[in-house]
Scaffold this motif. Structure first.
Motif, mmCIF file in Angstrom:
data_model
loop_
_atom_site.group_PDB
_atom_site.id
_atom_site.type_symbol
_atom_site.label_atom_id
_atom_site.label_comp_id
_atom_site.label_asym_id
_atom_site.label_seq_id
_atom_site.Cartn_x
_atom_site.Cartn_y
_atom_site.Cartn_z
ATOM 1 N N ILE A 141 -4.657 3.258 6.232
ATOM 2 C CA ILE A 141 -3.668 2.803 5.252
ATOM 3 C C ILE A 141 -2.283 2.755 5.873
ATOM 4 O O ILE A 141 -1.506 1.825 5.636
ATOM 5 C CB ILE A 141 -3.674 3.725 4.018
ATOM 6 N N ASP A 188 -2.646 -1.114 7.048
ATOM 7 C CA ASP A 188 -2.103 -1.697 5.821
ATOM 8 C C ASP A 188 -0.586 -1.591 5.735
ATOM 9 O O ASP A 188 0.002 -2.036 4.747
ATOM 10 C CB ASP A 188 -2.720 -1.010 4.595
ATOM 11 N N SER A 192 0.849 -1.190 0.000
ATOM 12 C CA SER A 192 0.000 0.000 0.000
ATOM 13 C C SER A 192 0.881 1.235 0.000
ATOM 14 O O SER A 192 1.950 1.243 0.614
ATOM 15 C CB SER A 192 -0.919 0.004 1.222
ATOM 16 N N VAL A 231 -4.540 -3.297 -3.815
ATOM 17 C CA VAL A 231 -4.038 -2.671 -2.593
ATOM 18 C C VAL A 231 -4.379 -1.186 -2.655
ATOM 19 O O VAL A 231 -4.731 -0.658 -3.713
ATOM 20 C CB VAL A 231 -2.510 -2.844 -2.429
#
Length: 238
Positions: free
Chosen positions: A178, A182, A80, A112
């Motif tokens: 994110i 992520d 990401s 992603v």
């Protein structure tokens, strides 16, 4: 020209405009009637070998199929990304999305989160706008190369100037998710002042959205750790 009517010329572009070229755009020698000799321009290249997609730091610019056979070569597709570009700072990111497109063609699509914040004065200054629009449209099996491109126009509203670090707060939940959930890699390219503001806002988002009650100093130290471990990379100028 500024809103107050002051003409401001660029440093590099204005300097080059005053130079006398030796060759025409088609490569032919210019036969000048002026006594001035062609200008000699001094320049230097300042490379930033670490401002590359995740896993690509050690790869040559000229990647062959054999070099792409290793698992690490495909790490960019699985990572990401949070990208922050200010003005001409969009330039290296164009290489990013072209490289991702190349890897997609050879490896396939990976879904992603890849978000780009683009800061400029107005919509007329939005470089590569049409190209970026195509990258956020549905492609192939339904995924997008870039999840979202968020333009930030600092001069569209003459009353209130808004910069990337201001708009980031409107998307703080998304950015935190994110970045934290992520494990995104973060890239910033632009003026030193802009990147420092973006970095400070990232610390504020870690503090306000995290569940571990960080102080701002602790959040700032965590950002420093991300930089030390290579999760945050910057290409700053000016």
């Amino acid at each position: 020209m500024t809103p107050r009517g002051v003409v401001r010329k660029g440093i590099c572009s204005n300097y080059l405009q005053q130079t006398l070229p030796k060759l025409s755009p088609d490569g032919k020698l210019i036969q000048s009637t002026f006594p001035r000799k062609p200008s000699q321009v001094r320049l230097f290249i300042s490379p930033n070998p670490h401002f590359r997609l995740p896993g690509q730091d050690s790869l040559s610019i000229n990647m062959t199929r054999e070099m792409l056979s290793g698992g690490d070569a495909y790490l960019p597709l699985n990572s990401s990304l949070l990208m922050f570009a200010v003005g001409s700072g969009i330039a290296p990111f164009r290489a990013f999305w072209e490289e991702l497109e190349f890897l997609e063609r050879s490896q396939g699509n990976v879904q992603v989160e890849r978000v780009l914040f683009m800061g400029c004065r107005s919509s007329s200054d939005f470089l590569y706008a049409k190209e970026l629009q195509s990258l956020t449209s549905q492609r192939g099996r339904g995924n997008k190369l870039l999840t979202a491109v968020i333009p930030v126009y600092s001069r569209e509203n003459v009353v209130v100037k808004r910069y990337i670090q201001d708009v980031m707060l409107d998307y703080e939940d998304m950015i935190y998710s994110i970045l934290n959930d992520d494990n995104a890699f973060v890239y910033m390219c632009g003026s030193t002042r802009s990147c420092q503001g973006i970095e400070s806002t990232l610390a504020s988002i870690l503090q306000s959205c995290g569940e571990d009650d960080l102080t701002f100093i602790q959040a700032t130290n965590r950002i420093k750790e991300y930089k030390e471990f290579g999760r945050i990379k910057q290409d700053m100028f000016g």
